[in-house]
Write a protein that holds these residues in place. Sequence first.
Motif, PDB file in Angstrom:
ATOM      1  N   ILE A   1       7.478  -6.332   9.609  1.00  0.00           N
ATOM      2  CA  ILE A   1       7.356  -6.189   8.154  1.00  0.00           C
ATOM      3  C   ILE A   1       5.906  -6.378   7.707  1.00  0.00           C
ATOM      4  N   ASP A   2       5.214  -7.325   8.331  1.00  0.00           N
ATOM      5  CA  ASP A   2       3.820  -7.572   7.961  1.00  0.00           C
ATOM      6  C   ASP A   2       2.962  -6.332   8.193  1.00  0.00           C
ATOM      7  N   ARG A   3       3.271  -5.599   9.258  1.00  0.00           N
ATOM      8  CA  ARG A   3       2.489  -4.386   9.557  1.00  0.00           C
ATOM      9  C   ARG A   3       2.781  -3.291   8.530  1.00  0.00           C
ATOM     10  N   ILE A   4       4.019  -3.219   8.040  1.00  0.00           N
ATOM     11  CA  ILE A   4       4.324  -2.256   6.977  1.00  0.00           C
ATOM     12  C   ILE A   4       3.537  -2.618   5.717  1.00  0.00           C
ATOM     13  N   ALA A   5       3.524  -3.908   5.380  1.00  0.00           N
ATOM     14  CA  ALA A   5       2.778  -4.363   4.200  1.00  0.00           C
ATOM     15  C   ALA A   5       1.293  -4.055   4.349  1.00  0.00           C
ATOM     16  N   GLU A   6       0.760  -4.273   5.541  1.00  0.00           N
ATOM     17  CA  GLU A   6      -0.650  -3.970   5.797  1.00  0.00           C
ATOM     18  C   GLU A   6      -0.924  -2.472   5.634  1.00  0.00           C
ATOM     19  N   THR A   7       0.030  -1.649   6.072  1.00  0.00           N
ATOM     20  CA  THR A   7      -0.114  -0.200   5.937  1.00  0.00           C
ATOM     21  C   THR A   7      -0.123   0.214   4.469  1.00  0.00           C
ATOM     22  N   LEU A   8       0.739  -0.402   3.670  1.00  0.00           N
ATOM     23  CA  LEU A   8       0.732  -0.144   2.224  1.00  0.00           C
ATOM     24  C   LEU A   8      -0.608  -0.538   1.610  1.00  0.00           C
ATOM     25  N   MET A   9      -1.136  -1.670   2.016  1.00  0.00           N
ATOM     26  CA  MET A   9      -2.430  -2.124   1.506  1.00  0.00           C
ATOM     27  C   MET A   9      -3.544  -1.152   1.889  1.00  0.00           C
ATOM     28  N   ASN A  10      -3.490  -0.648   3.111  1.00  0.00           N
ATOM     29  CA  ASN A  10      -4.513   0.297   3.565  1.00  0.00           C
ATOM     30  C   ASN A  10      -4.432   1.617   2.801  1.00  0.00           C
ATOM     31  N   LEU A  11      -3.202   2.040   2.496  1.00  0.00           N
ATOM     32  CA  LEU A  11      -3.046   3.266   1.718  1.00  0.00           C
ATOM     33  C   LEU A  11      -3.583   3.073   0.301  1.00  0.00           C
ATOM     34  N   SER A  12      -3.368   1.898  -0.257  1.00  0.00           N
ATOM     35  CA  SER A  12      -3.916   1.576  -1.575  1.00  0.00           C
ATOM     36  C   SER A  12      -5.446   1.580  -1.537  1.00  0.00           C
ATOM     37  N   ARG A  13      -6.015   1.027  -0.478  1.00  0.00           N
ATOM     38  CA  ARG A  13      -7.478   1.014  -0.332  1.00  0.00           C
ATOM     39  C   ARG A  13      -8.025   2.435  -0.223  1.00  0.00           C
TER      40      ARG A  13
ATOM     41  N   GLU B   1       6.702  -1.475  15.719  1.00  0.00           N
ATOM     42  CA  GLU B   1       5.538  -1.099  14.915  1.00  0.00           C
ATOM     43  C   GLU B   1       5.749   0.201  14.138  1.00  0.00           C
ATOM     44  N   PRO B   2       5.395   0.225  12.843  1.00  0.00           N
ATOM     45  CA  PRO B   2       5.508   1.457  12.066  1.00  0.00           C
ATOM     46  C   PRO B   2       4.452   2.471  12.480  1.00  0.00           C
ATOM     47  N   VAL B   3       4.828   3.752  12.474  1.00  0.00           N
ATOM     48  CA  VAL B   3       3.878   4.826  12.785  1.00  0.00           C
ATOM     49  C   VAL B   3       4.167   6.020  11.875  1.00  0.00           C
ATOM     50  N   ALA B   4       3.104   6.667  11.425  1.00  0.00           N
ATOM     51  CA  ALA B   4       3.242   7.875  10.610  1.00  0.00           C
ATOM     52  C   ALA B   4       3.518   9.049  11.541  1.00  0.00           C
ATOM     53  N   VAL B   5       4.759   9.509  11.562  1.00  0.00           N
ATOM     54  CA  VAL B   5       5.150  10.593  12.468  1.00  0.00           C
ATOM     55  C   VAL B   5       4.743  11.952  11.904  1.00  0.00           C
ATOM     56  N   ASP B   6       4.837  12.108  10.601  1.00  0.00           N
ATOM     57  CA  ASP B   6       4.377  13.339   9.950  1.00  0.00           C
ATOM     58  C   ASP B   6       3.623  12.945   8.688  1.00  0.00           C
ATOM     59  N   ALA B   7       2.622  13.732   8.338  1.00  0.00           N
ATOM     60  CA  ALA B   7       1.805  13.390   7.176  1.00  0.00           C
ATOM     61  C   ALA B   7       1.209  14.645   6.558  1.00  0.00           C
ATOM     62  N   LEU B   8       1.069  14.590   5.241  1.00  0.00           N
ATOM     63  CA  LEU B   8       0.487  15.710   4.504  1.00  0.00           C
ATOM     64  C   LEU B   8      -0.412  15.161   3.405  1.00  0.00           C
TER      65      LEU B   8
END
Length: 224
Positions: free
Chosen positions: A178-190, A212-219
């Motif tokens: 969960i902490d890694r998901i939160a960190e990912t949200l923070m990075n997206l905000s940055r 660990e969360p990973v972005a499998v597809d992105a646009l």
Amino acid sequence: MDYREIIAQSKRENRRILTEYESKTILKEFGIPILNEHFIRDISELDNIVQSIKFPVVIKGVSKTIAHKTEKNLVRLYVKNAGELKSESSDIMNNREVEGILISPQITDKREFLLGLRYDNQFGYVIVFGLGGIFTEALKDISMRVCPITTDDANEMIREIKSFRLLQNIRGFGAVNIDRIAETLMNLSRLSEEVTEISEIDINPLMFDGTEPVAVDALVVLKE
């Protein structure tokens, strides 16, 4: 190539929609977790990387003109060996709109979530987290905040969706980081504070490689 070069090149080509490879390159630069992927522009390059590939893999055609790859049969799942990799990649490359192949590990975890960023004329950037995949539109189980967000905001976003239980131990699925998901949200905000040329970002699905969360597809879509 860093995000400035990618955006500058797309503007020169009058493109607002970035390819998956370009989108993930930008996301990775800002700490969004991406799978260990290979991008090739020619089938002959497979000989140089095949020994480092752990099967099964997913292969996708990368195109500057095709946004929905599945509809054009440019996505192949569970490619099991080097022979299949070469034949399937060759078939995809026969499409003249395809400029390369993205080779990714096959994720077996079935949970799919989404991360998103939208620019709103009134509020500025709005960040989104929720249930992804085929259930995105049907269930609309999402949380939203106006950027920039705090760590508390990120943790609240994760926990307030109805599907939060899926991120914990449940019916054969292990708990995720969960902490890694939160960190990912923070990075997206940055990212939204530093790359103001972006209109929207869609990471769907966000899946899990182990815990660990990973972005499998992105646009990534640029502003007009």
